[in-house]
Design an enzyme around this catalytic site. Structure first.
Site, PDB file in Angstrom:
ATOM      1  N   GLN A   1       0.781  -1.111  -0.518  1.00  0.00           N
ATOM      2  CA  GLN A   1      -0.102  -0.232   0.120  1.00  0.00           C
ATOM      3  C   GLN A   1       0.789   1.506  -0.324  1.00  0.00           C
ATOM      4  O   GLN A   1       0.396   2.526  -0.677  1.00  0.00           O
ATOM      5  CB  GLN A   1      -0.751  -0.029   1.625  1.00  0.00           C
ATOM      6  N   CYS A   7      -4.951   0.474   3.349  1.00  0.00           N
ATOM      7  CA  CYS A   7      -5.244  -0.699   3.733  1.00  0.00           C
ATOM      8  C   CYS A   7      -6.549  -1.393   3.592  1.00  0.00           C
ATOM      9  O   CYS A   7      -6.543  -2.564   3.448  1.00  0.00           O
ATOM     10  CB  CYS A   7      -4.712  -0.814   5.221  1.00  0.00           C
ATOM     11  N   HIS A 156      -5.948  -0.576  11.355  1.00  0.00           N
ATOM     12  CA  HIS A 156      -5.339  -1.572  10.750  1.00  0.00           C
ATOM     13  C   HIS A 156      -6.517  -2.228  10.013  1.00  0.00           C
ATOM     14  O   HIS A 156      -7.082  -3.247  10.712  1.00  0.00           O
ATOM     15  CB  HIS A 156      -3.513  -2.200  10.570  1.00  0.00           C
ATOM     16  N   ASN A 177      -0.746  -9.356   5.117  1.00  0.00           N
ATOM     17  CA  ASN A 177      -0.539  -7.448   4.828  1.00  0.00           C
ATOM     18  C   ASN A 177      -0.254  -6.651   3.687  1.00  0.00           C
ATOM     19  O   ASN A 177      -0.361  -7.995   3.090  1.00  0.00           O
ATOM     20  CB  ASN A 177       0.647  -7.026   5.965  1.00  0.00           C
TER      21      ASN A 177
END
Length: 210
Positions: A1, A7, A156, A177
């Site tokens: 990102q 995110c 997040h 992630n």
């Protein structure tokens, strides 16, 4: 990102891409940038943050989520929305979205039946940021300030793509992630599943295709 606070788009897109793969047997790259650019009217704020559920709502209202090929590449910045015409060719259309009840058993069931699940977590501790390997569990969490499990501490959004168990019996989620393949273990983390570490089970969501 990159440096963009997007995110939430990777969580939204990831669960839909998983659904597409289950439906078609093919991997389709869908556009995070379209969500960054276009879902402001639903309450998202582009690179300044957003929510996966607002992303689902925009996709349902706007007629689908375009592919990266049709819409254009991820820019790591806010851009002008152009989700119309040719940009919507081959867009993924949603039937509905849902929240998974907050428990380990329900999340495991959803992973098995649906595929990747978007979750909100507390990713503030340095130990999370610098994670490299092993199971991220409560002893590690407590070293530099506790990774909070309450819903109000979530900052997040990531994907949970599976679960497993170490030889010593420690159970974990497999977390993907959006901080590139250079973070963690090629972009992934094993995070303990028995104590709701970082709030993984608080607010999982997924979307279902038409």
């Amino acid at each position: 990102q990159g440096s963009c606070g997007s995110c939430w788009t990777f969580g939204t897109v990831g669960t839909i891409e998983g659904q597409l793969y289950r439906k078609t047997g093919e991997l389709h790259q869908l556009s995070e940038q379209a969500l960054v650019d276009c879902s402001w009217n639903m309450g998202n704020n582009g690179c300044d943050g957003g929510e996966d559920v607002f992303g689902y709502m925009w996709i349902m209202q706007g007629g689908g989520l375009p592919t990266t090929e049709a819409y254009g590449p991820y820019l790591n910045a806010d851009g002008m929305c152009h989700a119309d015409g040719d940009a919507m060719h081959g867009a993924a259309k949603l039937d509905y979205f849902a929240r998974v009840p907050p428990s380990v058993s329900f999340l495991k069931y959803a992973l098995a039946e649906v595929g990747p699940i978007s979750v909100s977590i507390d990713a503030t501790p340095p130990s999370f940021y610098y994670y490299a390997s092993g199971v991220y569990d409560s002893p590690m969490v407590g070293e530099d300030g506790e990774c909070k499990a309450d819903p109000g501490s979530s900052d997040h959004i990531v994907l949970i793509v599976g679960y497993g168990q170490e030889e010593d019996g420690t159970e974990y989620w497999i977390l993907r992630n959006s901080w590139s393949k250079y973070w963690g273990s090629e972009g992934y983390m094993k995070i303990a599943s028995d104590q709701n570490a970082c709030g993984v089970t608080n607010n999982p969501t997924f979307a279902v295709l038409k």
